[in-house]
Motif scaffolding. Structure first.
Motif, PDB file in Angstrom:
ATOM      1  N   LEU A  83     -23.734   2.913 -38.881  1.00 49.75           N
ATOM      2  CA  LEU A  83     -24.461   3.532 -39.985  1.00 49.75           C
ATOM      3  C   LEU A  83     -25.028   2.473 -40.925  1.00 49.75           C
ATOM      4  O   LEU A  83     -26.157   2.603 -41.417  1.00 49.75           O
ATOM      5  CB  LEU A  83     -23.536   4.485 -40.743  1.00 49.75           C
ATOM      6  CG  LEU A  83     -24.140   5.243 -41.924  1.00 49.75           C
ATOM      7  CD1 LEU A  83     -25.300   6.121 -41.470  1.00 49.75           C
ATOM      8  CD2 LEU A  83     -23.069   6.097 -42.603  1.00 49.75           C
ATOM      9  N   ASP A  84     -24.277   1.419 -41.170  1.00 46.13           N
ATOM     10  CA  ASP A  84     -24.739   0.347 -42.052  1.00 46.13           C
ATOM     11  C   ASP A  84     -25.978  -0.327 -41.472  1.00 46.13           C
ATOM     12  O   ASP A  84     -26.972  -0.571 -42.177  1.00 46.13           O
ATOM     13  CB  ASP A  84     -23.614  -0.673 -42.227  1.00 46.13           C
ATOM     14  CG  ASP A  84     -23.762  -1.503 -43.501  1.00 46.13           C
ATOM     15  OD1 ASP A  84     -24.439  -1.030 -44.440  1.00 46.13           O
ATOM     16  OD2 ASP A  84     -23.209  -2.605 -43.547  1.00 46.13           O
ATOM     17  N   LEU A 111     -31.866  -1.173 -41.439  1.00 53.65           N
ATOM     18  CA  LEU A 111     -33.143  -1.156 -40.715  1.00 53.65           C
ATOM     19  C   LEU A 111     -34.119  -0.178 -41.365  1.00 53.65           C
ATOM     20  O   LEU A 111     -35.327  -0.433 -41.428  1.00 53.65           O
ATOM     21  CB  LEU A 111     -32.915  -0.790 -39.251  1.00 53.65           C
ATOM     22  CG  LEU A 111     -32.198  -1.834 -38.393  1.00 53.65           C
ATOM     23  CD1 LEU A 111     -31.931  -1.288 -36.996  1.00 53.65           C
ATOM     24  CD2 LEU A 111     -32.993  -3.128 -38.328  1.00 53.65           C
ATOM     25  N   GLY A 112     -33.602   0.931 -41.867  1.00 50.47           N
ATOM     26  CA  GLY A 112     -34.446   1.898 -42.557  1.00 50.47           C
ATOM     27  C   GLY A 112     -35.011   1.344 -43.844  1.00 50.47           C
ATOM     28  O   GLY A 112     -36.193   1.541 -44.170  1.00 50.47           O
ATOM     29  N   LEU A 113     -34.201   0.615 -44.613  1.00 44.11           N
ATOM     30  CA  LEU A 113     -34.662   0.014 -45.865  1.00 44.11           C
ATOM     31  C   LEU A 113     -35.758  -1.021 -45.630  1.00 44.11           C
ATOM     32  O   LEU A 113     -36.612  -1.252 -46.498  1.00 44.11           O
ATOM     33  CB  LEU A 113     -33.482  -0.639 -46.589  1.00 44.11           C
ATOM     34  CG  LEU A 113     -32.443   0.322 -47.196  1.00 44.11           C
ATOM     35  CD1 LEU A 113     -31.229  -0.452 -47.688  1.00 44.11           C
ATOM     36  CD2 LEU A 113     -33.061   1.131 -48.333  1.00 44.11           C
ATOM     37  N   ARG A 114     -35.736  -1.615 -44.456  1.00 45.10           N
ATOM     38  CA  ARG A 114     -36.742  -2.628 -44.122  1.00 45.10           C
ATOM     39  C   ARG A 114     -37.931  -2.033 -43.365  1.00 45.10           C
ATOM     40  O   ARG A 114     -38.782  -2.768 -42.873  1.00 45.10           O
ATOM     41  CB  ARG A 114     -36.100  -3.735 -43.286  1.00 45.10           C
ATOM     42  CG  ARG A 114     -35.150  -4.613 -44.098  1.00 45.10           C
ATOM     43  CD  ARG A 114     -34.174  -5.366 -43.209  1.00 45.10           C
ATOM     44  NE  ARG A 114     -33.349  -6.293 -43.969  1.00 45.10           N
ATOM     45  CZ  ARG A 114     -32.339  -5.940 -44.754  1.00 45.10           C
ATOM     46  NH1 ARG A 114     -32.019  -4.667 -44.889  1.00 45.10           N
ATOM     47  NH2 ARG A 114     -31.637  -6.851 -45.399  1.00 45.10           N
ATOM     48  N   ASP A 115     -37.984  -0.706 -43.276  1.00 47.67           N
ATOM     49  CA  ASP A 115     -39.065   0.006 -42.585  1.00 47.67           C
ATOM     50  C   ASP A 115     -39.192  -0.398 -41.113  1.00 47.67           C
ATOM     51  O   ASP A 115     -40.261  -0.324 -40.521  1.00 47.67           O
ATOM     52  CB  ASP A 115     -40.419  -0.224 -43.288  1.00 47.67           C
ATOM     53  CG  ASP A 115     -40.441   0.392 -44.677  1.00 47.67           C
ATOM     54  OD1 ASP A 115     -39.864   1.479 -44.832  1.00 47.67           O
ATOM     55  OD2 ASP A 115     -41.022  -0.227 -45.582  1.00 47.67           O
ATOM     56  N   VAL A 116     -38.070  -0.815 -40.533  1.00 45.60           N
ATOM     57  CA  VAL A 116     -38.071  -1.129 -39.102  1.00 45.60           C
ATOM     58  C   VAL A 116     -38.005   0.158 -38.289  1.00 45.60           C
ATOM     59  O   VAL A 116     -38.613   0.263 -37.221  1.00 45.60           O
ATOM     60  CB  VAL A 116     -36.894  -2.060 -38.747  1.00 45.60           C
ATOM     61  CG1 VAL A 116     -36.813  -2.305 -37.243  1.00 45.60           C
ATOM     62  CG2 VAL A 116     -37.029  -3.383 -39.495  1.00 45.60           C
ATOM     63  N   PHE A 162     -20.530   8.536 -45.950  1.00 49.43           N
ATOM     64  CA  PHE A 162     -20.443   7.106 -45.669  1.00 49.43           C
ATOM     65  C   PHE A 162     -21.746   6.355 -45.940  1.00 49.43           C
ATOM     66  O   PHE A 162     -21.786   5.131 -45.836  1.00 49.43           O
ATOM     67  CB  PHE A 162     -19.998   6.872 -44.232  1.00 49.43           C
ATOM     68  CG  PHE A 162     -18.575   7.313 -43.955  1.00 49.43           C
ATOM     69  CD1 PHE A 162     -17.610   7.186 -44.923  1.00 49.43           C
ATOM     70  CD2 PHE A 162     -18.225   7.840 -42.724  1.00 49.43           C
ATOM     71  CE1 PHE A 162     -16.300   7.571 -44.684  1.00 49.43           C
ATOM     72  CE2 PHE A 162     -16.929   8.224 -42.457  1.00 49.43           C
ATOM     73  CZ  PHE A 162     -15.953   8.096 -43.442  1.00 49.43           C
ATOM     74  N   SER A 163     -22.815   7.069 -46.272  1.00 54.77           N
ATOM     75  CA  SER A 163     -24.064   6.402 -46.655  1.00 54.77           C
ATOM     76  C   SER A 163     -24.085   6.021 -48.127  1.00 54.77           C
ATOM     77  O   SER A 163     -24.967   5.287 -48.572  1.00 54.77           O
ATOM     78  CB  SER A 163     -25.269   7.306 -46.355  1.00 54.77           C
ATOM     79  OG  SER A 163     -25.492   7.420 -44.970  1.00 54.77           O
TER      80      SER A 163
END
Length: 400
Positions: free
Chosen positions: A245-246, A251-256, A228-229
């Motif tokens: 998951l979305d 949040l991961g892509l934005r380094d949060v 699903f990723s």
């Protein structure tokens, strides 16, 4: 290790229709929880019908325990005893004038003696929480109750594998959660459980393994957090990623937050966010207690004792027998689904709770809380509740 169920390059075309399956090869491990996911028309139901011989592939091979399926009457009867199928619409499956007669239909056709049939019916109805419904006409039942009757009819034949076509179709949210909890309970008892669904939210949090399908083809197979990723695969299957998951991936892509193993629950996501905010695993001065009651071995007295002494702030029940017990003992429940994670969340803010359950779910609770404790570094454990005894006064009399 040989898969329990597998298909090898199977195809199928309905009369005067398009190809429903085109070269599908899948493997289902024993004891797994597998979700076959895809939009309407993906071939999910057709694939499931292959697994207990209700449909025969145009080409290719289906195997159970390493052996190709045989399609003579005797072989199919034996297969369907071991691989039970619950249809999307329970009205298709329920054929008798009473609940008892319907659940007895399978054992009766297996040639079991009357005493064994009665035991099988009572055990199956007890498992799905429908004891006392024996003489009721099925058409007077709710959608969720009909689904439970259909499941009981399959359980009465004691299959090793349970196959569910869209198990939550037409059910309200609460009934859907209860049915999925029942499937968890069945899986915790050692059965292999397969479902088909177009609900990615359900599949993401429930399944060990996902098979993604579209237009009769398998697009991907693997852990749900991996399948699903892949937004490209989901777009090809005309599906949206699970919201949890979305959000995590964005949040991961934005380094949060740091990317790692994706969370599958609100509990896991909350922990991840809290670690990011605090910069380390939080050290808590005090965590709440999670009590655990096996309803098969305890009366309501021990629970009432905890409640009266103010030791328990939240109560939850997992499984149909546990909910029956709570109803019989007139214990009001705060949680009837998602119970373990909700009680852990309460423990993390210093509040205590009690989980009522039965059978193999007792070990499941211990295991889930133990896994969370090891992952989080927090000292959480399930504290068993026992009957009060004369030599253990007060609260100590209720606890091990």
């Amino acid at each position: 290790m040989t898969p329990l169920l597998e298909t090898d390059n199977i195809t199928y075309t309905y009369p005067n229709g398009p190809a429903a399956l085109t070269g599908v090869s899948v493997q289902i491990a024993g004891g797994s929880k597998t979700a076959i996911v895809g939009p309407n028309g993906a071939g999910k139901s057709t694939l499931l019908l292959m697994l207990n011989g209700m449909l025969r592939p145009t080409s290719g091979e289906v195997r159970f325990s390493g052996q190709p399926l045989a399609y003579d009457t005797r072989s199919l009867r034996d297969l369907r005893r071991r691989v039970g199928f619950v249809f999307q619409n329970p009205d298709v499956q329920i054929i008798a004038p009473t609940v008892e007669a319907d659940v007895a239909f399978g054992p009766l056709n297996l040639g079991l003696p009357p005493d064994a049939i009665r035991r099988a019916v009572q055990d199956a109805l007890g498992y799905v929480g429908l004891r006392g419904y024996e003489k009721r006409p099925p058409h007077h039942l709710s959608g969720g109750e009909k689904k439970r009757v259909a499941i009981a009819g399959i359980l009465a034949m004691e299959p090793a594998v349970l196959v569910f076509d869209e198990p939550t179709n037409t059910l309200d949210p609460a009934s859907s959660e209860e049915i999925m909890e029942l499937l968890d309970e069945l899986a915790s008892g050692g059965r292999t459980v397969l479902i088909s669904t177009h609900d990615v939210e359900l599949a993401y949090r429930w399944a060990d393994s996902v098979i993604l399908m579209e237009r009769g083809n398998v697009l991907a197979r693997g852990p749900p957090e991996e399948v699903f990723s892949d937004h490209g695969l989901l777009a090809a299957a005309r599906l949206k990623p699970p919201a949890l998951l979305d959000l995590y991936n964005e949040l991961g892509l934005r380094d949060v937050i740091d990317r790692g193993v994706p969370p599958k629950s609100v509990l896991e996501f909350t922990d991840r966010i809290e670690r990011e905010l605090r910069g380390h695993t939080p050290v808590r001065d005090e965590v709440g207690t999670i009590y655990l009651c096996n309803a098969d071995q305890t009366s309501g007295d021990a629970i009432r004792r905890l409640i009266e002494q103010g030791a328990v702030e939240h109560l939850g029940a997992m499984g149909t027998r546990a909910k029956e017990f709570a109803n019989r003992e007139r214990i009001l429940l705060d949680y009837t689904y998602g119970v373990i994670d909700k009680c852990i969340l309460k423990a993390l803010i210093g509040e205590s709770s009690l989980i009522i359950t039965t059978g193999g779910m007792v070990d499941h609770v211990h295991r889930r809380i133990g896994e969370y404790s090891a992952e989080s570094g927090l000292a959480l454990a399930a504290t068993p509740v026992e009957e009060p005894t004369s030599h253990r006064p007060g609260l100590e009399g209720a606890l091990e």
